[in-house]
Design a protein around this motif. Structure first.
Motif, PDB file in Angstrom:
ATOM      1  N   LYS A   1       0.902  -1.220  -0.115  1.00 31.99           N
ATOM      2  CA  LYS A   1      -0.196  -0.024   0.054  1.00 31.99           C
ATOM      3  C   LYS A   1       0.813   1.115  -0.145  1.00 31.99           C
ATOM      4  O   LYS A   1       0.656   2.262  -0.816  1.00 31.99           O
ATOM      5  N   HIS A   2       1.774   1.270   0.679  1.00 39.37           N
ATOM      6  CA  HIS A   2       2.736   2.585   0.833  1.00 39.37           C
ATOM      7  C   HIS A   2       3.996   2.383  -0.068  1.00 39.37           C
ATOM      8  O   HIS A   2       4.989   3.292   0.320  1.00 39.37           O
ATOM      9  N   ASP A   3       4.081   1.462  -0.861  1.00 41.21           N
ATOM     10  CA  ASP A   3       5.315   1.302  -1.602  1.00 41.21           C
ATOM     11  C   ASP A   3       6.660   1.438  -1.221  1.00 41.21           C
ATOM     12  O   ASP A   3       7.309   2.198  -1.570  1.00 41.21           O
ATOM     13  N   ARG A   4       6.933   0.463  -0.169  1.00 38.22           N
ATOM     14  CA  ARG A   4       8.107   0.472   0.579  1.00 38.22           C
ATOM     15  C   ARG A   4       8.996  -0.843   0.180  1.00 38.22           C
ATOM     16  O   ARG A   4       8.455  -1.790  -0.467  1.00 38.22           O
ATOM     17  N   ILE A   5      10.212  -0.478   0.750  1.00 40.47           N
ATOM     18  CA  ILE A   5      11.163  -1.718   0.617  1.00 40.47           C
ATOM     19  C   ILE A   5      11.244  -2.254   1.862  1.00 40.47           C
ATOM     20  O   ILE A   5      11.371  -1.526   2.884  1.00 40.47           O
ATOM     21  N   PHE A   6      11.443  -3.734   1.796  1.00 39.23           N
ATOM     22  CA  PHE A   6      11.746  -4.480   3.248  1.00 39.23           C
ATOM     23  C   PHE A   6      12.849  -5.529   2.830  1.00 39.23           C
ATOM     24  O   PHE A   6      12.745  -6.269   1.727  1.00 39.23           O
ATOM     25  N   GLN A   7      13.833  -5.672   3.762  1.00 40.18           N
ATOM     26  CA  GLN A   7      14.686  -6.893   3.592  1.00 40.18           C
ATOM     27  C   GLN A   7      14.704  -7.292   5.028  1.00 40.18           C
ATOM     28  O   GLN A   7      14.807  -6.857   6.062  1.00 40.18           O
ATOM     29  N   LEU A   8      14.655  -8.903   4.895  1.00 35.86           N
ATOM     30  CA  LEU A   8      14.569  -9.486   6.206  1.00 35.86           C
ATOM     31  C   LEU A   8      16.310  -9.806   6.406  1.00 35.86           C
ATOM     32  O   LEU A   8      16.974  -9.985   5.520  1.00 35.86           O
ATOM     33  N   GLY A   9      16.505  -9.707   7.795  1.00 36.06           N
ATOM     34  CA  GLY A   9      17.914  -9.835   8.143  1.00 36.06           C
ATOM     35  C   GLY A   9      18.318 -11.185   8.112  1.00 36.06           C
ATOM     36  O   GLY A   9      19.036 -11.638   9.258  1.00 36.06           O
ATOM     37  N   THR A  10      18.477 -11.840   7.100  1.00 30.65           N
ATOM     38  CA  THR A  10      18.685 -13.285   7.159  1.00 30.65           C
ATOM     39  C   THR A  10      20.240 -13.141   6.431  1.00 30.65           C
ATOM     40  O   THR A  10      20.656 -13.395   5.021  1.00 30.65           O
ATOM     41  N   GLN A  11      21.317 -12.698   6.955  1.00 30.65           N
ATOM     42  CA  GLN A  11      22.741 -12.349   6.440  1.00 30.65           C
ATOM     43  C   GLN A  11      23.396 -13.385   5.827  1.00 30.65           C
ATOM     44  O   GLN A  11      23.935 -13.246   4.953  1.00 30.65           O
ATOM     45  N   ILE A  12      22.962 -14.636   6.078  1.00 30.45           N
ATOM     46  CA  ILE A  12      23.907 -15.592   5.651  1.00 30.45           C
ATOM     47  C   ILE A  12      23.582 -15.829   4.062  1.00 30.45           C
ATOM     48  O   ILE A  12      24.362 -16.318   3.224  1.00 30.45           O
TER      49      ILE A  12
END
Length: 428
Positions: free
Chosen positions: A153-164
């Motif tokens: 809805k808000h046209d955002r970016i998300f990254q989950l912290g799965t660093q591996i």
């Protein structure tokens, strides 16, 4: 004890190693101040300080705010940041909502306890911020659905912290499996060894003056303060997290969802044992999942009769029509016709290597592109974890409708897909 989890070692050897491998070359670059991403960090425990250190090392980032409900954590992190960036003007906050009110902040990272992840992310989306969120994605299934809806809805970016995810080994495992090196995969075995610490007896007391216990609890059910329920050991209480299983599921399940994209989950059957002490997350948990054409098993011990697995505290074992592949964060062994090998050079490199998990997020924010561990992918990968814990808590097999994302004819199980937030803390 050998079986106790040493998270400091995990952070240092896992996430920190991935950072050092991929980000150091980029630190030679100089970036104009006007091109820098302004980032705030919410939650400043062990992983939150890793967030701060990782992003502070990126030339394209300016750390402008820090937040924690524990003033001792906050003050220590501010001092640490000042040693790395003597000219920093970063401000400290006790309430993350004040960070979201700032129009000059582009993105936030979230390393709060699990029960806060969804509300922080959703409110950040609503405030026009992009989010780098620590795993697990959310406390329950419903929150993951709400996060995806708000992000779109808000046209955002998300990254989950799965660093591996950013490491070369996972990239190569995925290339090998997708290229058909071991044929069609019909069974996967995942495991993580280690028991939770024995906590207690409960030492109920007035919260320390440096901690806002009411806000730490936030949406979770009210409990009188005891140190065992707070900070690192919170994860061994089901009000806030899901123990060893929830702590590590995403890191090893990640390579499975990336490589074979399991679909059509139908049944979940968990068994386990309650822990000693006052914690209530499972001491150990074993789960059998049935997907369309795939059996997936989670265990708290390495699978028997798999050469090499007994030496691995965490791992994945893919069984295919032509052979098998055993891997953990940094190693892999492919076995075909009884011959074990580390690689198959004839299979080409087809996946672009990561510039580093945090750099990938920064680039995605600037380009408005999809990051590596994006929310839609992370939600599908995280959901079976939630369902496994529900099966454990109910003590029976559950039947899942993957299309509707609901249990079949099971109101008791469906009620556990969400929970009512504590009065005054439903902020979304």
């Amino acid at each position: 004890m050998k079986n106790l989890i040493n998270r400091r070692d995990f952070i240092r050897q896992g996430g920190a190693a991935a950072l050092g491998m991929a980000l150091l070359p980029g630190m030679m670059r100089k970036v104009a101040p006007s091109d820098r991403l302004r980032v705030a960090h919410i939650g400043l425990g062990g992983m939150g300080n890793s967030h701060m250190n990782w992003f502070a090392a990126l030339p394209e980032v300016e750390v402008v705010a820090l937040c924690d409900v524990d003033s001792e954590h906050l003050n220590a992190s501010l001092k640490s940041l000042q040693t790395k960036q003597p000219n920093t003007k970063a401000q400290g906050y006790a309430d993350f909502r004040h960070i979201l009110d700032r129009k000059d902040i582009d993105a936030v990272t979230c390393a709060t306890p699990d029960h806060w992840h969804a509300q922080v992310a959703i409110m950040a989306f609503q405030a026009g911020k992009d989010v780098y969120g620590e795993k697990p994605l959310s406390y329950n299934v419903r929150e993951g659905q709400q996060m995806l809806k708000a992000m779109k809805k808000h046209d955002r970016i998300f990254q989950l912290g799965t660093q591996i995810h950013a490491g070369d080994n996972y990239h190569r495992v995925v290339e090998l499996i997708k290229a058909g090196a071991i044929g069609n995969v019909h069974t996967v075995r995942l495991w993580k060894t280690g028991f939770p610490p024995v906590l207690g007896p409960a030492n109920y007391q007035t919260p320390p003056a440096n901690l806002n216990w009411d806000m730490w609890l936030g949406p979770a059910p009210y409990s009188q303060y005891t140190p065992e329920r707070c900070h690192f050991t919170y994860r061994y209480f089901l009000d806030y997290s899901g123990g060893v299983f929830q702590d590590f599921w995403c890191h090893i399940a990640d390579v499975v969802w990336w490589a074979i994209e399991p679909k059509g989950l139908t049944t979940i059957k968990a068994k386990g044992e309650a822990p000693e002490g006052i914690g209530d997350a499972p001491k150990w948990i074993d789960i059998d999942y049935q997907f369309d054409g795939l059996k997936l098993h989670w265990t708290s011990q390495p699978p028997a009769n798999v050469a090499g697995a007994e030496k691995m505290g965490i791992g994945a074992y893919f069984e295919g029509e032509k052979g098998t592949l055993l891997c953990d964060y940094g190693s892999r062994t492919i076995t075909i016709n009884g011959v074990a090998m580390k690689d198959i050079p004839e299979i080409p490199v087809t996946i672009v290597r990561s510039p580093g998990h945090q750099q990938n997020f920064v680039t995605a924010v600037k380009n408005r592109s999809l990051p590596e561990s994006h929310l839609e992918y992370a939600r599908q990968m995280t959901m079976p974890m939630h369902l496994g814990l529900i099966s454990y808590r109910l003590g029976r097999e559950l039947h899942w409708n993957a299309r509707k994302e609901r249990f079949r004819h099971d109101s008791e199980a469906n009620a556990m897909l969400s929970r009512e937030y504590r009065k005054g803390w439903d902020l979304i």
